[in-house]
Design an enzyme around this catalytic site. Structure first.
Site, short mmCIF file in Angstrom:
data_model
loop_
_atom_site.label_atom_id
_atom_site.label_comp_id
_atom_site.label_asym_id
_atom_site.label_seq_id
_atom_site.Cartn_x
_atom_site.Cartn_y
_atom_site.Cartn_z
N ARG A 33 0.81 -1.22 0.00
CA ARG A 33 0.00 0.00 0.00
C ARG A 33 0.84 1.27 0.00
NH1 ARG A 33 -5.32 -1.14 1.55
NH2 ARG A 33 -5.62 1.05 2.02
N LYS A 495 1.28 -1.54 -18.17
CA LYS A 495 2.06 -2.52 -17.39
C LYS A 495 3.57 -2.26 -17.56
CE LYS A 495 -0.28 -3.83 -15.13
NZ LYS A 495 -1.69 -3.63 -15.08
N GLU A 498 4.70 1.00 -15.78
CA GLU A 498 4.67 1.08 -14.32
C GLU A 498 5.67 0.14 -13.65
OE1 GLU A 498 0.97 -0.03 -12.40
OE2 GLU A 498 0.52 -1.41 -14.01
C1 F6R Z 1 -2.21 -0.61 -12.63
C2 F6R Z 1 -3.06 -0.45 -11.48
C3 F6R Z 1 -3.80 0.83 -11.34
C4 F6R Z 1 -5.20 0.57 -10.75
C5 F6R Z 1 -5.90 1.91 -10.46
C6 F6R Z 1 -7.30 1.68 -9.93
O1 F6R Z 1 -1.60 -1.87 -12.65
O2 F6R Z 1 -3.16 -1.30 -10.65
O3 F6R Z 1 -3.88 1.53 -12.54
O4 F6R Z 1 -5.94 -0.18 -11.67
O5 F6R Z 1 -5.15 2.63 -9.52
O6 F6R Z 1 -7.26 0.92 -8.76
P1 F6R Z 1 -8.55 0.18 -8.23
O7 F6R Z 1 -8.89 -0.88 -9.20
O8 F6R Z 1 -8.17 -0.35 -6.88
O9 F6R Z 1 -9.62 1.23 -8.15
#
Ligand code: F6R
Length: 622
Positions: A33, A495, A498
């Site tokens: 996190r 992907k 990042e």
């Molecule tokens: C990329 C990734 C982010 C999340 C985005 C939304 O690999 O994980 O782009 O998809 O921050 O996050 P959630 O799905 O938790 O709302």
């Protein structure tokens, strides 16, 4: 975005079961996190002891090594994703509060009125040592503790003075048997043990120790001792209807299980992930979505769908658009959640908003969804994290059931999100009568083949890994696709950016000639996602033409094509095969080589695949 843990209990004194160790174990599970700094606090008689260090958790472990940490009944911990103030030791949590350092506090979220609070607290003689907004909360709770003499009352009194988003956990030397927490717009769950209890940003914090969890609602304060958990709202009214549940996965799901990274493990879990999202939702060819608690008459009346999501979840939404419009004939827009409310969107009671979020805590998505609800729209959440804020506040929630996703880069949740969107689209088509029952049954039958097809693609991972290894010095990669291949191209580029820090861009293949083709030079790697040659129209031949166009300009073409598609061979430097399926279902397959490619390339560059720089898993600030 910031992980927080709390523990209260008395374990038999053994060197590895002190409260501080329980807190460290929880932080290790929550490090995804945020990893700008980590810290813990415990009580030592009349003293509050804090240890913290910038950087990853291993730095904090280094600081603690050899230290004689007291075995108090309580411990709190924090792993940070920096917002206010640089990632330094001083700005790391926990923060001490009070004129005599009598309290320690950890915070997740952003306190918007911290400047005014800080001025008032400084005028009262409180000394600040950090640049964070959170330290204002620490002193504020300490000041309220002075006034009330009770940590629960102090948290409540402080919470109503704070603006913004927060989960706060505090310990105080005058009440050494408890951790008190408050939450607004930021996640918090309680883990229930025998003679010990836990707090965490999510259940991963305590799943090593207990699978019994308690949801803490919006604007609630919880007082946790070893034997009791008391919940009230900010006004002090007791919350009697508490939502307790058993965590559906065990600790093995939060471990790497022999893989080099969580991302690799989660990529290889995707056949199961798709099967798990489908499980129990299809019976005799018809769809049963028990969670769709929106009246069918409302679903029949909707005249527009707006998907709100961010990042990978928005790419899943872009796949959903093609499927839902095709099956249900409902105009479907996909909007990045953080742009949604600023454009004065047209939302009515006939609009269905679909909020897609793995974590269920993404603040941008939450705010977009609340905005839509204020205009009278109904919201369906597509989410992975049970009991998180977005599904709790939505009118209906479809859970992915893909288990915890720990790598920061989303993979198995992406496949789960797309699968859940298919289910939603087919369900709407069923309720609204857009498709005949036998058409739905045929589609569902094909969808049920997808886990096996996903496994076939995963079985070919070795070739993709070799390709990635050979390209570890690449500095730029382009991705092209049309129709549902377009969101796949965007996801492939995301992907790579990042986790491998490589310049990557995804384009709609037809757009290339309108400008971006100028980027193509000798040797430029270009991934092309080719639709099935068995599809309708000229989609396949148009994409084959696009491959020729970039190849004619020197590109190295890396082509993802269906098994048996011979048309691509003359123009491809590398062909990666996926099993044949319907065009609309292909995104569940074609993205997998791109995920494997990024993961393997980042690993080949020696990067931290699971915790890429500057990122955090759950983005709980706007
Ligand atoms: C990329 C990734 C982010 C999340 C985005 C939304 O690999 O994980 O782009 O998809 O921050 O996050 P959630 O799905 O938790 O709302």
């Amino acid at each position: 975005m910031c992980g927080i843990v709390g523990y209260v209990g008395q374990r038999p004194a053994s060197p590895s079961s002190r409260p501080v160790d329980v807190a460290l174990q929880g932080l290790a599970r929550l490090e995804y996190r945020g990893y700008d700094s980590a810290g813990v606090a415990v009580l030592d008689g009349s003293e509050v002891r804090v240890a913290k260090a910038k950087g990853k958790l291993k730095n904090l472990r280094g600081v603690l090594e050899g230290q004689d940490v007291p075995t108090s009944a309580v411990a709190i911990g924090h792993t940070r994703w920096a917002t206010h103030g640089a990632p330094t030791d001083e700005n790391a949590h926990p923060h001490l509060g009070g004129k005599d350092d009598e309290l320690a506090l950890v915070h997740n979220g952003i306190i918007e009125n911290f400047a005014a609070l800080r001025a008032s607290l400084e005028a009262d003689g409180y000394t600040f040592r950090s640049e964070t907004d959170s330290e204002a909360a620490a002193h504020l709770v300490a000041r309220e503790m002075q006034r009330t003499g009770d940590l629960t009352l102090a948290l409540r009194a402080a919470a109503v003075q704070l603006e913004g988003a927060f989960t706060l956990l505090a310990i105080h030397r005058d009440q050494p048997d408890r951790v008190v927490a408050a939450r607004r717009n930021s996640p918090l769950v309680v883990g229930l043990g025998e003679g010990e209890n836990y707090l965490g940003s999510d259940v991963a914090a305590f799943v090593d120790n207990t699978r019994e969890a308690l949801e803490i609602g919006q604007d609630q304060v919880v007082t946790v001792t070893a034997d009791d958990v008391a919940v009230t709202d900010f006004e002090g009214t007791e919350v009697t209807e508490k939502k307790q549940y058993t965590i559906a996965w065990d600790v093995a799901a939060a471990q790497k299980g022999g893989y080099d990274s969580f991302m690799a493990k989660e990529i290889h879990e995707q056949a199961t992930a798709v099967a798990d999202t489908l499980r129990g939702r299809i019976e005799s060819g018809a769809l049963h979505l028990d969670e769709m608690s929106i009246d069918e008459s409302v679903l029949r009346s909707i005249d527009k769908i707006i998907v709100v999501a961010c990042g990978t979840a928005a790419n899943a939404g872009n796949v959903a658009k093609y499927a839902i419009e095709h099956w249900c004939r409902i105009p479907t827009e996909v909007e990045l959640a953080h742009e949604f409310r600023y454009r004065d969107p047209i939302v009515t009671e006939k609009t269905l908003v679909v909020a897609i979020s793995q974590s269920g805590e993404t603040m941008d998505t939450l705010m977009a969804m609340r905005h839509a609800q204020e205009q009278g729209a109904k919201v369906v959440a597509i989410c992975n994290t049970y009991g998180s804020t977005i599904p709790r506040e939505a009118d209906a929630a479809l859970y992915l059931h893909v288990g915890p996703e720990i790598a920061v880069a989303s993979t198995k949740a992406y496949l789960g999100q797309i699968t859940a969107c298919y289910l939603l689209g087919l369900y709407l088509a069923q309720v609204r009568g857009n498709l005949f029952p036998d058409e739905i049954a045929a589609l569902m039958e094909d969808l049920e083949q997808l886990p096996a097809h996903v496994q076939t693609v995963l079985d070919g991972a070795g070739a993709v890994e070799e390709l990635a290894q050979s390209m570890k010095d690449t500095t730029s990669v382009l991705f092209l696709g049309r129709h549902v291949g377009y969101p796949t191209a965007l996801e492939g580029a995301l992907k790579l950016k990042e986790i491998a820090y490589i310049h990557a861009e995804g384009f709609a293949a037809g757009e290339l000639k309108h400008g971006p083709i100028a980027l193509v030079d000798e040797g430029q790697p270009v991934f092309v996602i080719v639709p099935s040659p068995r599809g309708r129209d000229s989609l396949h031949s148009k994409v084959v033409s696009n491959i020729q166009e970039v190849r004619a300009r020197g590109a190295r073409t890396l082509v993802i094509a269906e098994e048996g598609d011979e048309d691509v061979l003359p123009y491809s430097d590398v062909v990666l095969r996926v099993p044949a399926t319907r065009t609309l279902f292909a995104p569940l397959l074609t993205v997998i080589p791109l995920q494997i490619f990024s993961c393997a390339l980042a690993a080949a560059k020696g990067l931290d695949v699971d915790q890429p720089r500057n990122l955090a898993k759950s983005v709980t600030v706007e």
